[in-house]
Scaffold this motif. Structure first.
Motif, mmCIF file in Angstrom:
data_model
loop_
_atom_site.group_PDB
_atom_site.id
_atom_site.type_symbol
_atom_site.label_atom_id
_atom_site.label_comp_id
_atom_site.label_asym_id
_atom_site.label_seq_id
_atom_site.Cartn_x
_atom_site.Cartn_y
_atom_site.Cartn_z
ATOM 1 N N THR A 159 38.921 39.989 48.018
ATOM 2 C CA THR A 159 39.866 40.723 47.201
ATOM 3 C C THR A 159 39.347 42.144 47.018
ATOM 4 O OG1 THR A 159 41.074 40.669 45.098
ATOM 5 C CG2 THR A 159 38.763 39.989 45.046
ATOM 6 N N GLU A 160 40.001 42.928 46.177
ATOM 7 C CA GLU A 160 39.530 44.275 45.920
ATOM 8 C C GLU A 160 38.116 44.235 45.324
ATOM 9 O OE1 GLU A 160 42.253 43.013 44.593
ATOM 10 O OE2 GLU A 160 43.938 44.027 45.555
ATOM 11 N N ASN A 162 35.115 45.135 42.861
ATOM 12 C CA ASN A 162 34.968 45.676 41.508
ATOM 13 C C ASN A 162 34.030 46.882 41.546
ATOM 14 O OD1 ASN A 162 32.335 44.665 41.596
ATOM 15 N ND2 ASN A 162 32.666 43.086 40.054
ATOM 16 N N VAL A 175 36.038 36.419 46.578
ATOM 17 C CA VAL A 175 36.652 35.846 45.381
ATOM 18 C C VAL A 175 35.643 34.868 44.784
ATOM 19 C CG1 VAL A 175 38.525 34.431 44.469
ATOM 20 C CG2 VAL A 175 38.991 36.143 46.239
ATOM 21 N N GLN A 198 42.784 35.039 43.293
ATOM 22 C CA GLN A 198 42.338 36.018 44.295
ATOM 23 C C GLN A 198 42.310 37.406 43.653
ATOM 24 O OE1 GLN A 198 44.727 36.432 47.858
ATOM 25 N NE2 GLN A 198 42.987 37.132 49.073
ATOM 26 N N ARG A 199 41.237 37.635 42.881
ATOM 27 C CA ARG A 199 41.100 38.871 42.113
ATOM 28 C C ARG A 199 39.608 39.166 41.954
ATOM 29 N NH1 ARG A 199 43.323 35.391 37.041
ATOM 30 N NH2 ARG A 199 41.359 34.344 36.502
#
Length: 223
Positions: A159-160, A162, A175, A198-199
């Motif tokens: 996912t993106e 952090n 994820v 999914q974050r």
């Protein structure tokens, strides 16, 4: 792209988190450096509704377009575009899995410097956590010297990134699931609910625990 991670907690640590799990991994040693196409432990559902800990090879089947003019398929380790029909077929409960880890690595490729592994974990004790994974049984040629083989294969979602991971690798991060509720959701919830996981993790949920080593040997071997 995460192509290196570590698992140094014991099988008993995983059994304690999942009471009644069937452990089919045998005598599983610590794995301070897990690379693509290597075998590693994975937790999956069974047909009778139980859970089992098994070993699988890391790398899901590649999409057909990626195999053009290639004789082997080393597999896809990280999956981002879960809307693709190639991946969507493996998002059901029967094909979801949890991939246990204690730390994962991204390479720092800062301009003018040799690529250097940077290791991330939940904290300095490297507690056990899980990637949100998928798996399948697949027949293919992974390596020419092996010929055609049938294997249980796994990969995990990305996912993106952090802020912590993004400072090293801005494109993506795995994820990561840290709580029992999320583990259960990933293994058993309807696909729409499961895919909400999914974050990226919050920035304060990860920290850099090592740099420059191709294996993360910093964890306690106990537990």
């Amino acid at each position: 792209m995460c192509n290196l991670y570590s698992l140094t907690k014991s099988q008993d640590a995983m059994r304690q988190l999942f009471p009644g799990i069937r452990d089919r991994t045998g005598n599983q040693p610590p794995l301070p450096g897990i690379f693509p196409d290597q075998e590693a432990p994975v937790i999956r559902n069974t047909e009778d509704g139980a859970r089992e800990l098994v070993r699988m090879r890391w790398g899901m089947p590649s999409p057909a377009f990626a195999l053009k003019n290639r004789k082997t398929d080393g597999g896809v380790t990280n999956i981002r575009n879960t809307r693709s029909p190639h991946w969507r077929r493996w998002l059901g409960v029967g094909q979801r899995c949890l991939v246990p880890f204690t730390s994962f690595s991204e390479y720092d490729t800062s301009a003018g410097q040799p690529a250097m592994p940077v290791w991330f974990a939940l904290d300095d004790t490297r507690p056990l956590a899980f990637f949100a994974g998928i798996w399948t049984r697949w027949t293919s040629v992974r390596k020419l010297k092996e010929g055609e083989t049938t294997n249980d294969l796994f990969g995990f979602l990305t996912t993106e990134a952090n802020g912590i991971v993004g400072a090293i690798h801005p494109k993506a991060m795995p994820v990561v699931l840290t709580e029992p509720e999320a583990w259960e959701t990933w293994l058993s919830a309807p696909v729409e609910e499961a895919m909400a996981l999914q974050r990226p993790l919050p920035d304060d949920a990860l920290k850099i625990v090592a740099r420059g080593e191709k294996q993360d040997k910093g964890e306690s071997q106990a537990g």
